[in-house]
Structures are given as structure tokens and as C-alpha cells.
Design a protein around this motif. Structure first.
Motif, PDB file in Angstrom:
ATOM      1  N   ALA A 139       0.734  -1.195   0.025  1.00  0.00           N
ATOM      2  CA  ALA A 139      -0.072   0.241   0.075  1.00  0.00           C
ATOM      3  C   ALA A 139       0.897   1.409   0.095  1.00  0.00           C
ATOM      4  N   THR A 140       2.177   1.187   0.620  1.00  0.00           N
ATOM      5  CA  THR A 140       2.805   2.392   0.827  1.00  0.00           C
ATOM      6  C   THR A 140       3.363   2.686  -0.683  1.00  0.00           C
ATOM      7  N   LEU A 141       3.621   1.587  -1.496  1.00  0.00           N
ATOM      8  CA  LEU A 141       4.566   1.617  -2.799  1.00  0.00           C
ATOM      9  C   LEU A 141       3.042   2.432  -3.798  1.00  0.00           C
ATOM     10  N   LEU A 142       1.993   2.073  -3.374  1.00  0.00           N
ATOM     11  CA  LEU A 142       0.958   2.416  -4.324  1.00  0.00           C
ATOM     12  C   LEU A 142       0.550   3.966  -3.915  1.00  0.00           C
ATOM     13  N   GLY A 143       0.650   4.172  -2.614  1.00  0.00           N
ATOM     14  CA  GLY A 143       0.535   5.691  -2.591  1.00  0.00           C
ATOM     15  C   GLY A 143       1.649   6.580  -2.741  1.00  0.00           C
ATOM     16  N   ALA A 144       2.870   5.919  -2.660  1.00  0.00           N
ATOM     17  CA  ALA A 144       4.056   6.761  -3.333  1.00  0.00           C
ATOM     18  C   ALA A 144       3.975   7.016  -4.774  1.00  0.00           C
ATOM     19  N   SER A 145       3.378   6.247  -5.520  1.00  0.00           N
ATOM     20  CA  SER A 145       3.328   6.490  -7.069  1.00  0.00           C
ATOM     21  C   SER A 145       1.902   7.093  -7.359  1.00  0.00           C
ATOM     22  N   GLY A 146       0.983   6.910  -6.694  1.00  0.00           N
ATOM     23  CA  GLY A 146      -0.164   7.841  -6.707  1.00  0.00           C
ATOM     24  C   GLY A 146       0.066   9.293  -6.390  1.00  0.00           C
TER      25      GLY A 146
ATOM     26  N   GLY B 155      -5.955   6.267  -3.207  1.00  0.00           N
ATOM     27  CA  GLY B 155      -6.237   6.778  -1.919  1.00  0.00           C
ATOM     28  C   GLY B 155      -7.221   5.731  -1.223  1.00  0.00           C
ATOM     29  N   ALA B 156      -8.493   5.567  -1.862  1.00  0.00           N
ATOM     30  CA  ALA B 156      -9.406   4.674  -1.480  1.00  0.00           C
ATOM     31  C   ALA B 156      -8.745   3.279  -1.376  1.00  0.00           C
ATOM     32  N   ILE B 157      -7.946   2.827  -2.548  1.00  0.00           N
ATOM     33  CA  ILE B 157      -7.427   1.626  -2.322  1.00  0.00           C
ATOM     34  C   ILE B 157      -6.531   1.150  -1.365  1.00  0.00           C
ATOM     35  N   ALA B 158      -5.654   2.333  -1.187  1.00  0.00           N
ATOM     36  CA  ALA B 158      -4.568   2.231  -0.078  1.00  0.00           C
ATOM     37  C   ALA B 158      -5.231   2.233   1.155  1.00  0.00           C
ATOM     38  N   PHE B 159      -6.369   2.938   1.447  1.00  0.00           N
ATOM     39  CA  PHE B 159      -7.075   2.965   2.753  1.00  0.00           C
ATOM     40  C   PHE B 159      -7.592   1.513   3.129  1.00  0.00           C
ATOM     41  N   GLY B 160      -8.089   0.878   2.079  1.00  0.00           N
ATOM     42  CA  GLY B 160      -8.720  -0.613   2.191  1.00  0.00           C
ATOM     43  C   GLY B 160      -7.463  -1.630   2.582  1.00  0.00           C
ATOM     44  N   LEU B 161      -6.282  -1.169   2.154  1.00  0.00           N
ATOM     45  CA  LEU B 161      -5.272  -2.209   2.171  1.00  0.00           C
ATOM     46  C   LEU B 161      -4.428  -2.142   3.765  1.00  0.00           C
ATOM     47  N   PHE B 162      -4.425  -1.120   4.264  1.00  0.00           N
ATOM     48  CA  PHE B 162      -3.952  -0.840   5.447  1.00  0.00           C
ATOM     49  C   PHE B 162      -4.751  -1.263   6.413  1.00  0.00           C
ATOM     50  N   HIS B 163      -4.593  -2.314   6.982  1.00  0.00           N
ATOM     51  CA  HIS B 163      -5.519  -3.240   7.965  1.00  0.00           C
ATOM     52  C   HIS B 163      -5.202  -3.039   9.189  1.00  0.00           C
ATOM     53  N   ARG B 164      -3.906  -2.531   9.575  1.00  0.00           N
ATOM     54  CA  ARG B 164      -3.521  -2.126  11.025  1.00  0.00           C
ATOM     55  C   ARG B 164      -2.252  -1.131  10.776  1.00  0.00           C
ATOM     56  N   ARG B 165      -1.868  -0.754  11.980  1.00  0.00           N
ATOM     57  CA  ARG B 165      -0.765   0.134  12.284  1.00  0.00           C
ATOM     58  C   ARG B 165       0.221  -1.090  11.982  1.00  0.00           C
ATOM     59  N   PRO B 166       1.773  -0.500  11.597  1.00  0.00           N
ATOM     60  CA  PRO B 166       2.835  -1.356  11.553  1.00  0.00           C
ATOM     61  C   PRO B 166       3.269  -1.578  13.052  1.00  0.00           C
ATOM     62  N   GLN B 167       3.727  -2.669  13.233  1.00  0.00           N
ATOM     63  CA  GLN B 167       4.131  -3.317  14.481  1.00  0.00           C
ATOM     64  C   GLN B 167       5.041  -2.109  15.095  1.00  0.00           C
ATOM     65  N   ALA B 168       4.824  -2.010  16.527  1.00  0.00           N
ATOM     66  CA  ALA B 168       5.718  -1.141  17.200  1.00  0.00           C
ATOM     67  C   ALA B 168       7.296  -1.479  17.310  1.00  0.00           C
ATOM     68  N   GLU B 169       8.076  -0.469  17.487  1.00  0.00           N
ATOM     69  CA  GLU B 169       9.379  -0.613  17.460  1.00  0.00           C
ATOM     70  C   GLU B 169       9.715  -1.728  18.846  1.00  0.00           C
TER      71      GLU B 169
END
Length: 468
Positions: free
Chosen positions: A261-268, A443-457
Motif C-alpha cells: 500500500a505504501t508503494l501504491l501511495g508513493a506512485s499515486g 487513496g481509497a485502495i490504499a485506505f482499504g489495504l492498510f489493515h492495521r498499524r505497523p508493528q511497534a518498535e
């Protein structure tokens, strides 16, 4: 203040390499006169840099994971400075184009490693702040480049748009050598020659095909040949990487929904926000008769807003869910592009301001999160690969956007009749509408792909700096 010196060093290099994407645009008429350059030469003065940058980002990011991000960044700075000198003293269009390609190689080495260096240097909220400032600099660079190019070209000469890089590069080299810790090397890792060659071929051929398609049409023989070569190279790259014991780009990363989703967001983002800029510049200069400097100033609202919002939002982006930063931020960019369609035949440059401000706000929300989420989605030792992939997606999105929107513009504006101001604006509005659709849909596609926050450090990461 000392703890922010690494951020300053990284932002210096980033600002310099991204400014050089646009700084040359307003100087092209003077370059044509001095070097007796034709239209094709001028196109490659611009595109040669972008082509090298897009083709080598991922390759050099992977190489940086092996030899160390700091060494790669320093080498990129040195090469960029030498190539800038070559551009400034070039006596023929061919020499200028060759030096611009070398600039792109150096810029790729820098762009592929700045994120990895920042990720390794800062932790927690400091990391969010660093990525926010870096994102702000990235977002503002395009606008700064146009304005700076106009100032230097009108006050001195076109050669100074390249000479100005030299003192900046020297300062960045000194700071980088002094303030960044030594990067971890993975010298025992095998070099994926097949992956590097096939990816570089694919990126070069596809980017060239997209650029040429936008200039000469999608049925042009060279365009078709380049796209076919690029497609074949992609297949080869996938085959090589799937069989490699130490792949340059582990394909398993694409199964990570956050990273994809990040790659999609970067190109979009670059498609929706920046691909219309050349057309807007033509409208301001050719139709409204504004000078290059004044045209650059007219585009500043987007850059200023992006800088302010990204700087303020970066600290918060560390805690926000990526669907609300990358996904929703991209939708905001799309809405801003949609607002630009209010431009009509009687409009002045002021009609651009609402749309540019909203686009800038979307970039400011989106850019810091693209960096932090992309880096958090991979193991630390693959930081260079992740950075290279995200920034490659940015460059490819921009190249594709310029070509597609240029085609849309000409299909509507030309329409088999002499181009008037009304026809020009109709084509411009059509391009804005497509950019808006891309921003909102991506943006809508990326919104749907992000299912959770990245794991915390992990606690271990919070206690020690992870080497790039």
C-alpha cells in the motif's frame, strides 16, 4: 541542536537532488541558445536525469545494504557534485546530457540512502519528526526548484543552476562524514547481479517508453519496442528474484499489505500532485505571458503548504494509523487536483491557489507517513531496499503521470483544430480531472489495504540505534 545535524545533512542532499528535477525547466530557452540545442536535446536534458534516477534507485538501495548507507550516500554526493560541475561547463548539448545522466546516478545513490540513514539515527518521536522534516523538504523541492531556476537564470546564467550545487554538496559531504555513525556492512552478502541488471533494464526501458510515448505517441515504434523490452525484463526480474538465495528485492515484501500500500501511495501521490506541473507552467508562461520567475512564484502555495503541514504533522504521524495518513492524505491530494478544474479561459493564476493549497496539505499529511510506514514494514537490514523501492515508486509514478496527462491534454486541446486559449484550458481541466481521479481512487485502495498499524518498535530498538 547537535542531534539534528544528521537530519540537516540528509535534507541538504535530498533538497539538492530533488530541486534538480525541476530547476532546469525554466532555463531551457537559454540552454538552447547557448548550446544550439534542438527540442529533442532539451527533452533529454530533463529526462536523462529522471531516467537515471528512476532506473537505479532500487539497485543502489540494495547495494547500500551491502556496503553501508553512509558510504553510498557520500559516494553519491561526490559524484553529484562532479556531475554538476560537468553540467555547468558543458560546451555541447551532448556533454550536458551525459553530465545530467551522471547527476542522476549520484542522485539515486543519495535518494536511496537518506531514509535508511535517518531510520538508523533516530528513534520514536524523534524519528517521526525527522521523517516529517524530510517529507516537508521533499514536498517543497519542486516549487523551490522552479523559483530558484528562474532567479539564477535571470540574474546570472543558466550555468549557475548547476554551479550552485557545489557549495551545498561540499557542506553536505563534510557534515555527513562527521555526524553520521558508521553504517553496518553486510559484506558477506552475495551480490544479486542478475536482479540488478534485469531491474535496471526494466526500469530504464519502461521509463523511456513512458517518456517517449508521452512525446511521440503510444504507437511510435521506439515507444512500443521499449515497453516490450521493459515488460520482458520485468518477467526476467521476477524469475531471477524468486530463485535467488540473496535477492536484491525479496518478492515476499510485496505480500506485506502495508508495504504494498505504501508503494501504491508513493506512485499515486506524485502522479496526482506533480504530473500536471509542466502543463500548468506552460499555461502560466505561454497563455498568461508570465515570466519564468513569476510562474514559479505562482506555484509556491503548494510547496509552502506541503512544507508547513509536513513539518507539523511528522511528529504525529508516528502514532497515526497509515490509512489515515497515506490513504486519506492521497484522497486530499485528489480533491485538491479536482479544485484546479475551476480554471477557465478568463482565469488568472489566482484560480490555482485553492487547489494548490489543498494539494500541499495532502502532500504534507502523506509524505512523512510514506517514509515511516515503508521503513517500518521491513527488517532494519533491508532499509536501503525499502527506501529505494518507495522512491522508485515515486519517480515511476511521476514519469507515468506526465506522459498520461500530456496525452489527455493533447487529445482534448488539439481535437483537430487550432489551439486557442479556450482549447488549452479545456485540455488542462481534463488533465486535472484525471489527476484528481487517480488521487482519490489510489487513496481509497490504499485506505482499504492498510489493515492495521505497523508493528511497534521493539524495546531493543528503542534502546539502541539500529545501523542502516
Amino acid at each position: 541542536m547537535r542531534k539534528w545535524l544528521p537530519l540537516f545533512a540528509a535534507c541538504l542532499g535530498t533538497l539538492m537532488l530533488l530541486i534538480d528535477v525541476t530547476i532546469v525547466n525554466v532555463a531551457l530557452p537559454d540552454i538552447a541558445t547557448d548550446l544550439h540545442a534542438g527540442l529533442a536535446d532539451l527533452q533529454w536534458v530533463v529526462d536523462g536525469y529522471a531516467l537515471a534516477l528512476a532506473a537505479l534507485l532500487l539497485v543502489l538501495g540494495s547495494l547500500a545494504d551491502r556496503i553501508g548507507a553512509k558510504h553510498t550516500y557520500l559516494a553519491g554526493l561526490v559524484l553529484f557534485a562532479l556531475a554538476s560541475l560537468g553540467c555547468g561547463i558543458a560546451d555541447t548539448a551532448t556533454n550536458l546530457i551525459a553530465a545530467r545522466v551522471l547527476q542522476g546516478v549520484g542522485g539515486a545513490a543519495m535518494f536511496a540512502t537518506t531514509l535508511s540513514l535517518l531510520h538508523a539515527t533516530y528513534l520514536g518521536r524523534d524519528r517521526g519528526t525527522a521523517f516529517g522534516v524530510w517529507g516537508a523538504v521533499s514536498g517543497a523541492a519542486a516549487g523551490i526548484g522552479v523559483v530558484l531556476g528562474g532567479v539564477l537564470t535571470e540574474a546570472l546564467s543558466w550555468r549557475w543552476i548547476f554551479f550552485v550545487n557545489l557549495p551545498i554538496a561540499v557542506l553536505a559531504i563534510v557534515l555527513t562524514a562527521l555526524v553520521f555513525p558508521a553504517s553496518t556492512r553486510h559484506a558477506n552478502r552475495s551480490v544479486d547481479i542478475g536482479g540488478m541488471l534485469s531491474f535496471a533494464t526494466a526500469a530504464t526501458a519502461l521509463t523511456y517508453g513512458v517518456i517517449r510515448g508521452g512525446e511521440h505517441g503510444w504507437t511510435d515504434g521506439r515507444t512500443v519496442a521499449a515497453l516490450i523490452v521493459g515488460a520482458v525484463a520485468v518477467v526476467v526480474f521476477v524469475a531471477v528474484e524468486s530463485r535467488s538465495a540473496a535477492p536484491m528485492f525479496p518478492l515476499a515484501l510485496l505480500r506485506n499489505r502495508n508495504f504494498g500500500a505504501t508503494l501504491l501511495g508513493a506512485s499515486g501521490q506524485t502522479f496526482a500532485a506533480f504530473a500536471c506541473t509542466p502543463l500548468v507552467s506552460l499555461w502560466l508562461q505561454q497563455q498568461l505571458r508570465m515570466s519564468p520567475l513569476h510562474a514559479g512564484l505562482a506555484l509556491l502555495p503548494m510547496a509552502v503548504t506541503a512544507f508547513v503541514v509536513a513539518g507539523a504533522f511528522g511528529r504525529l504521524a508516528h502514532d497515526a494509523a497509515p490509512k489515515w495518513t497515506i490513504g486519506a492524505g492521497l484522497v486530499v491530494v485528489g480533491v485538491g487536483s479536482g479544485l484546479l478544474t475551476i480554471v477557465d479561459a478568463g482565469s488568472s493564476w489566482v484560480a490555482l491557489v485553492p487547489g494548490l493549497v489543498v494539494i500541499g496539505a495532502g502532500i504534507g499529511i502523506n509524505a512523512p507517513a510514506l517514509v515511516s510506514v515503508g521503513m517500518a514494514a521491513v527488517p532494519p537490514h533491508q532499509g536501503g531496499t525499502a527506501a529505494g523501492a518507495v522512491n522508485t515508486a515515486r519517480q515511476l509514478g511521476l514519469a507515468l503521470g506526465v506522459a498520461v496527462l500530456g496525452t489527455v491534454f493533447h487529445e482534448v486541446a488539439d481535437a483537430g483544430q487550432p489551439m486557442t486559449l479556450a482549447h488549452f484550458v479545456a485540455g488542462l481541466d481534463a488533465a486535472f480531472a484525471v489527476a484528481a481521479a487517480v488521487g482519490i481512487v489510489f487513496g481509497a485502495i490504499a485506505f482499504g489495504l492498510f489493515h492495521r498499524r505497523p508493528q511497534a518498535e521493539s524495546a531493543k530498538e528503542e534502546q539502541q540505534v539500529v545501523a542502516a
